[in-house]
Scaffold this motif. Structure first.
Motif, PDB file in Angstrom:
ATOM      1  N   PRO A  34       0.822  -1.213   0.000  1.00  0.00           N
ATOM      2  CA  PRO A  34       0.000   0.000   0.000  1.00  0.00           C
ATOM      3  C   PRO A  34       0.857   1.264   0.000  1.00  0.00           C
ATOM      4  O   PRO A  34       1.858   1.339   0.701  1.00  0.00           O
ATOM      5  N   THR A  35       0.446   2.233  -0.801  1.00  0.00           N
ATOM      6  CA  THR A  35       1.151   3.505  -0.872  1.00  0.00           C
ATOM      7  C   THR A  35       0.708   4.409   0.280  1.00  0.00           C
ATOM      8  O   THR A  35      -0.219   4.086   1.036  1.00  0.00           O
ATOM      9  N   ASP A  36       1.350   5.567   0.403  1.00  0.00           N
ATOM     10  CA  ASP A  36       1.065   6.454   1.530  1.00  0.00           C
ATOM     11  C   ASP A  36      -0.394   6.906   1.563  1.00  0.00           C
ATOM     12  O   ASP A  36      -0.958   7.103   2.646  1.00  0.00           O
ATOM     13  N   ILE A  37      -1.006   7.074   0.385  1.00  0.00           N
ATOM     14  CA  ILE A  37      -2.391   7.570   0.400  1.00  0.00           C
ATOM     15  C   ILE A  37      -3.362   6.523   0.942  1.00  0.00           C
ATOM     16  O   ILE A  37      -4.470   6.865   1.351  1.00  0.00           O
ATOM     17  N   ALA A  43      -7.445   6.306   7.478  1.00  0.00           N
ATOM     18  CA  ALA A  43      -7.502   7.195   8.635  1.00  0.00           C
ATOM     19  C   ALA A  43      -8.677   8.162   8.521  1.00  0.00           C
ATOM     20  O   ALA A  43      -9.301   8.519   9.530  1.00  0.00           O
ATOM     21  N   GLN A  44      -8.990   8.595   7.310  1.00  0.00           N
ATOM     22  CA  GLN A  44     -10.143   9.472   7.099  1.00  0.00           C
ATOM     23  C   GLN A  44     -11.446   8.795   7.536  1.00  0.00           C
ATOM     24  O   GLN A  44     -12.416   9.474   7.874  1.00  0.00           O
ATOM     25  N   ARG A  45     -11.458   7.478   7.527  1.00  0.00           N
ATOM     26  CA  ARG A  45     -12.673   6.706   7.814  1.00  0.00           C
ATOM     27  C   ARG A  45     -12.610   6.018   9.178  1.00  0.00           C
ATOM     28  O   ARG A  45     -13.369   5.093   9.454  1.00  0.00           O
ATOM     29  N   ALA A  46     -11.728   6.520  10.037  1.00  0.00           N
ATOM     30  CA  ALA A  46     -11.501   5.889  11.335  1.00  0.00           C
ATOM     31  C   ALA A  46     -12.657   6.070  12.302  1.00  0.00           C
ATOM     32  O   ALA A  46     -12.652   5.468  13.381  1.00  0.00           O
ATOM     33  N   SER A  47     -13.665   6.863  11.965  1.00  0.00           N
ATOM     34  CA  SER A  47     -14.836   6.987  12.838  1.00  0.00           C
ATOM     35  C   SER A  47     -15.762   5.787  12.713  1.00  0.00           C
ATOM     36  O   SER A  47     -16.724   5.661  13.482  1.00  0.00           O
ATOM     37  N   GLY A 370     -10.886  10.731  -6.270  1.00  0.00           N
ATOM     38  CA  GLY A 370     -11.923   9.743  -6.004  1.00  0.00           C
ATOM     39  C   GLY A 370     -11.536   8.754  -4.913  1.00  0.00           C
ATOM     40  O   GLY A 370     -12.170   7.720  -4.753  1.00  0.00           O
ATOM     41  N   TYR A 371     -10.511   9.097  -4.157  1.00  0.00           N
ATOM     42  CA  TYR A 371     -10.007   8.198  -3.113  1.00  0.00           C
ATOM     43  C   TYR A 371      -9.867   8.941  -1.789  1.00  0.00           C
ATOM     44  O   TYR A 371     -10.576   8.629  -0.817  1.00  0.00           O
ATOM     45  N   THR A 372      -9.001   9.934  -1.762  1.00  0.00           N
ATOM     46  CA  THR A 372      -8.800  10.686  -0.520  1.00  0.00           C
ATOM     47  C   THR A 372      -9.311  12.120  -0.611  1.00  0.00           C
ATOM     48  O   THR A 372      -9.105  12.906   0.319  1.00  0.00           O
ATOM     49  N   ASP A 373      -9.961  12.495  -1.716  1.00  0.00           N
ATOM     50  CA  ASP A 373     -10.386  13.885  -1.884  1.00  0.00           C
ATOM     51  C   ASP A 373     -11.869  14.115  -1.609  1.00  0.00           C
ATOM     52  O   ASP A 373     -12.384  15.208  -1.847  1.00  0.00           O
ATOM     53  N   TYR A 374     -12.588  13.095  -1.097  1.00  0.00           N
ATOM     54  CA  TYR A 374     -13.969  13.316  -0.690  1.00  0.00           C
ATOM     55  C   TYR A 374     -13.977  14.029   0.667  1.00  0.00           C
ATOM     56  O   TYR A 374     -13.364  13.550   1.625  1.00  0.00           O
ATOM     57  N   PRO A 375     -14.662  15.165   0.790  1.00  0.00           N
ATOM     58  CA  PRO A 375     -14.619  15.921   2.044  1.00  0.00           C
ATOM     59  C   PRO A 375     -15.544  15.334   3.108  1.00  0.00           C
ATOM     60  O   PRO A 375     -16.533  14.662   2.806  1.00  0.00           O
ATOM     61  N   SER A 376     -15.205  15.603   4.359  1.00  0.00           N
ATOM     62  CA  SER A 376     -16.134  15.313   5.446  1.00  0.00           C
ATOM     63  C   SER A 376     -17.280  16.309   5.373  1.00  0.00           C
ATOM     64  O   SER A 376     -17.218  17.302   4.631  1.00  0.00           O
TER      65      SER A 376
END
Length: 386
Positions: A34-37, A43-47, A370-376
């Motif tokens: 897995p790459t850094d992203i 982590a963005q989905r850790a909730s 489309g991977y890490t750029d979806y905002p909360s």
């Protein structure tokens, strides 16, 4: 709201019952690390109450699309360790899904252009898009009896590597038409040795893999995903209800952490959700928790046979997930596509806020778009006020 209530999960308490389902997103490097992203993404989905990673190959002989992830080299394990650290620092709990695709491997991705491995030389009818063209699954090679122990060891060592990387546990992929499922079903397994013929023999690989994972992590660190409705690649069984029931009873005897049940056969709304009320009413009438004749309801069957955590997955909405939890048919619900574009899904459920649709064109593009750029939701609302 039941979805947002804490859940006892072995010795730990999960913060909610909104789980993240496995989603292959093909963001690993050329060595399947897995790459850094990937760490940023999870982590963005850790909730989520529990994150279950994308299916992760346990062997070079389990290989599909480019940039899908693996857990069988030191580089992969080190990279997954960085992912786990990111999730833990964000307050999340994460299991790694481990799988071997068997006959659904791509020959172009296998060592020395070898043949995929399977219980029997029966081809999967499907394929995978590579470079814009469908690469069909080839006719596989049947594993020799003495080779099956090596498959079990692949899962054993991958489980050990998952522990080294810091994962909270592993999920064995026992469905989806992959290798373990191929052994279980008599439509893809026509062997005559100790791994074929009788149901007990066909389920042997599944149970040996689970036992190997338990030996590495303890029963509380092992879950399994089952998909009795799966038919997408022509896989079949003359008595899948009997096979499924036997497997669930054996899993109960081993005391594993959870069963993750994939329901339905499409990406549409789960077709069984409107019918669950019939099961609840039948149980309330004292008839028992089993299915009505002709109704393939595996959730209430599992609920009646398995005392661990039961996770349902398959086209659930906020409302339908809340319903099955309130009715006692499951302990948690896993969401797949909704988690792609809604990284803070529990918060959106709490506020009944609008959900963002995912951009399907970016599912396997190996980039941040489309991977890490979806905002909360908070980020989205902040941007809207500017």
């Amino acid at each position: 709201m039941k979805l947002l209530e804490p859940l006892q999960f072995g010795k730990r308490i999960l913060k909610n019952r909104v789980f993240m389902a496995p989603l292959v997103r093909a963001r690993s490097d050329s060595g399947r690390a897995p790459t850094d992203i990937v760490g940023t993404y999870y982590a963005q989905r850790a909730s989520a109450g529990l994150i279950i990673t994308e299916g992760t190959h346990v062997s070079p002989w389990s290989a599909t699309r480019t940039h899908a992830s693996g857990q069988h080299t030191d580089a992969q394990t080190a990279a997954w360790g960085r992912v786990v650290t990111s999730v833990h620092q964000a307050g999340g709990t994460i299991f790694q899904q481990l799988y071997h695709v068997g006959r659904r491997a791509l020959r172009s991705a296998l060592p020395n252009n070898g043949l995929p491995l399977a219980p029997s030389p029966i081809r999967s009818i499907d394929g995978i898009l590579t470079d814009g063209e469908l690469e069909p699954f080839p006719l596989p090679r049947a594993l020799e009896t003495h080779e099956v122990a090596g498959i079990v060891d692949d899962f054993r060592f991958a489980s050990r590597r998952a522990a080294q990387a810091g994962f909270d546990g592993v999920e064995i992929m026992g469905g989806g038409g992959f290798l373990i499922d191929q052994f279980l079903r008599d439509g893809s397994n026509v062997r005559t040795d100790a791994y074929g013929g009788s149901l007990e023999n066909r389920a042997r690989l599944l149970l040996e893999v689970v036992d190997a994972a338990i030996a590495e992590l303890g029963a509380a660190g092992v879950g399994i995903r089952l998909a009795p409705h799966f038919r997408a690649d022509g896989i079949s069984d003359t008595d899948i209800l009997g096979a499924f029931t036997y497997v669930v009873k054996e899993l109960e005897r081993r005391g594993i952490a959870y069963i993750h049940l994939l329901e339905g056969t499409t990406h549409d709304e789960n077709p069984f959700i409107p019918l669950y009320k019939r099961i609840v009413h039948k149980r309330a009438a004292g008839v028992g928790p089993g299915p009505l004749p002709g109704d393939p309801f595996y959730a209430p069957i599992t609920r009646s046979l398995f005392s661990g955590v039961l996770i349902l997955n398959g086209g659930y909405s906020r409302e339908s997930a809340e319903q099955v939890l309130s009715d006692g048919l499951a302990d948690a619900v896993a969401f797949g596509r909704l988690y792609i574009s809604n990284p803070d899904l529990p918060e959106r459920f709490r506020l009944n806020a609008p959900l963002v649709d995912a951009d399907t064109s970016t599912y396997f593009t190996n980039g941040s778009r489309g991977y890490t750029d979806y905002p909360s939701l908070a980020e989205q609302q902040s941007a809207e006020t500017l």
